[in-house]
Write an enzyme that holds these catalytic residues in place. Structure first.
Site, PDB file in Angstrom:
ATOM      1  N   MET A  30       0.841  -1.199   0.000  1.00 49.82           N
ATOM      2  CA  MET A  30       0.000   0.000   0.000  1.00 49.82           C
ATOM      3  C   MET A  30       0.878   1.252   0.000  1.00 49.82           C
ATOM      4  SD  MET A  30      -3.426  -0.937   2.046  1.00 49.82           S
ATOM      5  CE  MET A  30      -2.801  -0.765   3.695  1.00 49.82           C
ATOM      6  N   LEU A  33       6.640   3.261   1.345  1.00 48.70           N
ATOM      7  CA  LEU A  33       7.569   2.129   1.440  1.00 48.70           C
ATOM      8  C   LEU A  33       8.684   2.374   2.447  1.00 48.70           C
ATOM      9  CD1 LEU A  33       7.903   1.119  -2.329  1.00 48.70           C
ATOM     10  CD2 LEU A  33       6.288   0.282  -0.597  1.00 48.70           C
ATOM     11  N   HIS A  34       9.021   1.312   3.157  1.00 50.28           N
ATOM     12  CA  HIS A  34      10.132   1.343   4.112  1.00 50.28           C
ATOM     13  C   HIS A  34      10.956   0.068   3.902  1.00 50.28           C
ATOM     14  CE1 HIS A  34       7.639  -1.537   6.190  1.00 50.28           C
ATOM     15  NE2 HIS A  34       6.686  -0.631   6.389  1.00 50.28           N
ATOM     16  N   HIS A  37       9.139  -3.349   3.417  1.00 49.92           N
ATOM     17  CA  HIS A  37       8.692  -3.607   2.039  1.00 49.92           C
ATOM     18  C   HIS A  37       9.886  -3.964   1.147  1.00 49.92           C
ATOM     19  CE1 HIS A  37       5.562  -0.511   3.360  1.00 49.92           C
ATOM     20  NE2 HIS A  37       4.804  -1.537   3.034  1.00 49.92           N
ATOM     21  N   LYS A 152       4.989  -9.698   9.325  1.00 50.03           N
ATOM     22  CA  LYS A 152       4.417  -8.627  10.155  1.00 50.03           C
ATOM     23  C   LYS A 152       2.891  -8.744  10.167  1.00 50.03           C
ATOM     24  CE  LYS A 152       3.757  -4.141  11.384  1.00 50.03           C
ATOM     25  NZ  LYS A 152       2.817  -3.669  10.383  1.00 50.03           N
ATOM     26  N   VAL A 179      10.884  -7.029   9.530  1.00 49.88           N
ATOM     27  CA  VAL A 179      12.032  -6.109   9.646  1.00 49.88           C
ATOM     28  C   VAL A 179      11.691  -5.097  10.736  1.00 49.88           C
ATOM     29  CG1 VAL A 179      13.455  -4.402   8.455  1.00 49.88           C
ATOM     30  CG2 VAL A 179      12.639  -6.426   7.235  1.00 49.88           C
ATOM     31  N   SER A 188       6.539  -0.051  10.033  1.00 52.07           N
ATOM     32  CA  SER A 188       5.174   0.042   9.525  1.00 52.07           C
ATOM     33  C   SER A 188       4.983   1.425   8.915  1.00 52.07           C
ATOM     34  CB  SER A 188       4.175  -0.140  10.682  1.00 52.07           C
ATOM     35  OG  SER A 188       2.891   0.307  10.282  1.00 52.07           O
TER      36      SER A 188
HETATM   37  P1  AMP Z   1       1.424  -2.889   3.453  1.00 54.36           P
HETATM   38  O1  AMP Z   1       1.956  -1.843   2.542  1.00 54.36           O
HETATM   39  O2  AMP Z   1       1.370  -2.490   4.884  1.00 54.36           O
HETATM   40  O3  AMP Z   1       0.154  -3.516   2.944  1.00 54.36           O
HETATM   41  O4  AMP Z   1       2.495  -4.056   3.425  1.00 54.36           O
HETATM   42  C1  AMP Z   1       2.872  -4.661   2.203  1.00 54.36           C
HETATM   43  C2  AMP Z   1       3.647  -5.904   2.515  1.00 54.36           C
HETATM   44  O5  AMP Z   1       4.820  -5.553   3.257  1.00 54.36           O
HETATM   45  C3  AMP Z   1       2.860  -6.892   3.382  1.00 54.36           C
HETATM   46  O6  AMP Z   1       3.113  -8.207   2.928  1.00 54.36           O
HETATM   47  C4  AMP Z   1       3.431  -6.647   4.749  1.00 54.36           C
HETATM   48  O7  AMP Z   1       3.337  -7.761   5.594  1.00 54.36           O
HETATM   49  C5  AMP Z   1       4.884  -6.344   4.420  1.00 54.36           C
HETATM   50  N1  AMP Z   1       5.502  -5.611   5.521  1.00 54.36           N
HETATM   51  C6  AMP Z   1       5.058  -4.470   6.108  1.00 54.36           C
HETATM   52  N2  AMP Z   1       5.849  -4.136   7.139  1.00 54.36           N
HETATM   53  C7  AMP Z   1       6.812  -5.091   7.215  1.00 54.36           C
HETATM   54  C8  AMP Z   1       7.917  -5.316   8.085  1.00 54.36           C
HETATM   55  N3  AMP Z   1       8.203  -4.492   9.087  1.00 54.36           N
HETATM   56  N4  AMP Z   1       8.689  -6.396   7.861  1.00 54.36           N
HETATM   57  C9  AMP Z   1       8.394  -7.259   6.841  1.00 54.36           C
HETATM   58  N5  AMP Z   1       7.374  -7.096   5.994  1.00 54.36           N
HETATM   59  C10 AMP Z   1       6.588  -6.030   6.174  1.00 54.36           C
END
Ligand code: AMP
Length: 284
Positions: A30, A33-34, A37, A152, A179, A188
């Site tokens: 979504m 990005l960090h 991701h 996560k 991570v 996050s």
């Molecule tokens: P999101 O943008 O929050 O929907 O996350 C996209 C993908 O990145 C999902 O599969 C999350 O589980 C993964 N993700 C988000 N934060 C982390 C993290 N700290 N470590 C590993 N994967 C992550």
């Protein structure tokens, strides 16, 4: 890096890769990005010829309007980051592209059974249905060989695996480790919404989970549960929404440590109006 916005653009980009017999990994995100991701993107790049990353804040998975409205959006920076690490395709669709029928006319409905009803499923009605809908639509467009998801969002991986099973989708689901910041806070996109004091106190979430690992065996499941909830709640700005100790495969709560081979502690904490989730393997 190819940037695709429409269905035709992503379909053409993927068709061209297939014409070249290249394998394709996919990372749905979504945005905002960090390094969490990016760890998924890097893993995909190491296991596939090409990697596509989607950036789409999916309205159907938000059960809370305020959360959707305040969700951080940094698309230009995200695209630069992806280009910088060498991703091949960024898919950045609009809401109209993902939901041409209009958000009020979306009809897909998934029944994930028990795993969709507990924890995040109970706390966020409709959330996992929205996740299932968007991930299925993205899979149909991107048609990857493998898709990468972060631990996560531990429950989300179980949901995606179940959707892939129910819908007979031939895509390998690859879970990737959480991570964390140097102090332990799980990365996050929502962390950017914490003020300085909230951020300082939020570290107690992961620190408490780490301590809980050391209590396994020595204390009962109920005692560890009580320890985590009371310790986190004793931090002034943290408010535990739930903490459950579950079988990592079935997501059923357990009452003794030998009830499951893989035991995971899952927590959701409200810090002001920011909702943070984290989890830890307590036993495997
Ligand atoms: P999101 O943008 O929050 O929907 O996350 C996209 C993908 O990145 C999902 O599969 C999350 O589980 C993964 N993700 C988000 N934060 C982390 C993290 N700290 N470590 C590993 N994967 C992550």
């Amino acid at each position: 890096m190819i940037i695709c916005k429409t269905r035709d653009e992503i379909s053409a980009a993927v068709a061209e890769l297939r014409r070249q017999n290249k394998t394709l990994g996919f990372v749905p995100t979504m945005g905002a990005l960090h390094n969490g991701h990016l760890s998924l993107v890097k893993k995909s790049m190491s296991e596939n010829d090409c990697t596509a990353v989607s950036i789409f804040v999916n309205p159907t998975q938000f059960n809370n309007k305020h959360d959707l409205q305040t969700y951080p959006r940094t698309v230009d920076a995200d695209v630069k980051l992806l280009e910088g690490i060498g991703a091949d395709i960024a898919f950045v669709p609009s809401v109209e592209t993902m939901y041409p029928e209009g958000l009020d006319n979306v009809t897909e409905s998934y029944d994930f059974g028990f795993i969709g009803q507990v924890m995040e499923g109970a706390a966020r009605p409709g959330h996992f249905n929205g996740v299932g809908i968007v991930v299925h639509r993205l899979f149909d467009l991107v048609k990857p060989d493998r898709a990468y998801f972060g631990m996560k969002d531990f429950q989300q991986i179980a949901i995606i695996r179940e959707m892939v099973r129910q819908c007979n989708i031939n895509i390998e689901i690859i879970p990737c480790p959480i991570v964390r910041e140097d102090d332990g806070l799980a990365l996050s996109s929502r962390n950017t919404r914490l003020n300085e004091e909230q951020r300082r106190q939020a570290v107690q979430i992961s620190q408490t989970l780490f301590k809980a690992v050391g209590l396994v065996g020595e204390k009962s499941v109920d005692e560890v549960k009580e320890f985590v909830i009371s310790t986190v709640n004793s931090v002034p700005l943290l408010d535990v929404e739930y903490f459950e100790i579950v079988d990592g495969y079935s997501l059923q709560t357990i009452s003794s440590w030998n009830e499951a081979e893989w035991v995971v502690g899952c927590i959701t904490v409200n810090v002001g109006d920011v909702r943070l989730i984290d989890n830890i393997t307590l036993k495997k």
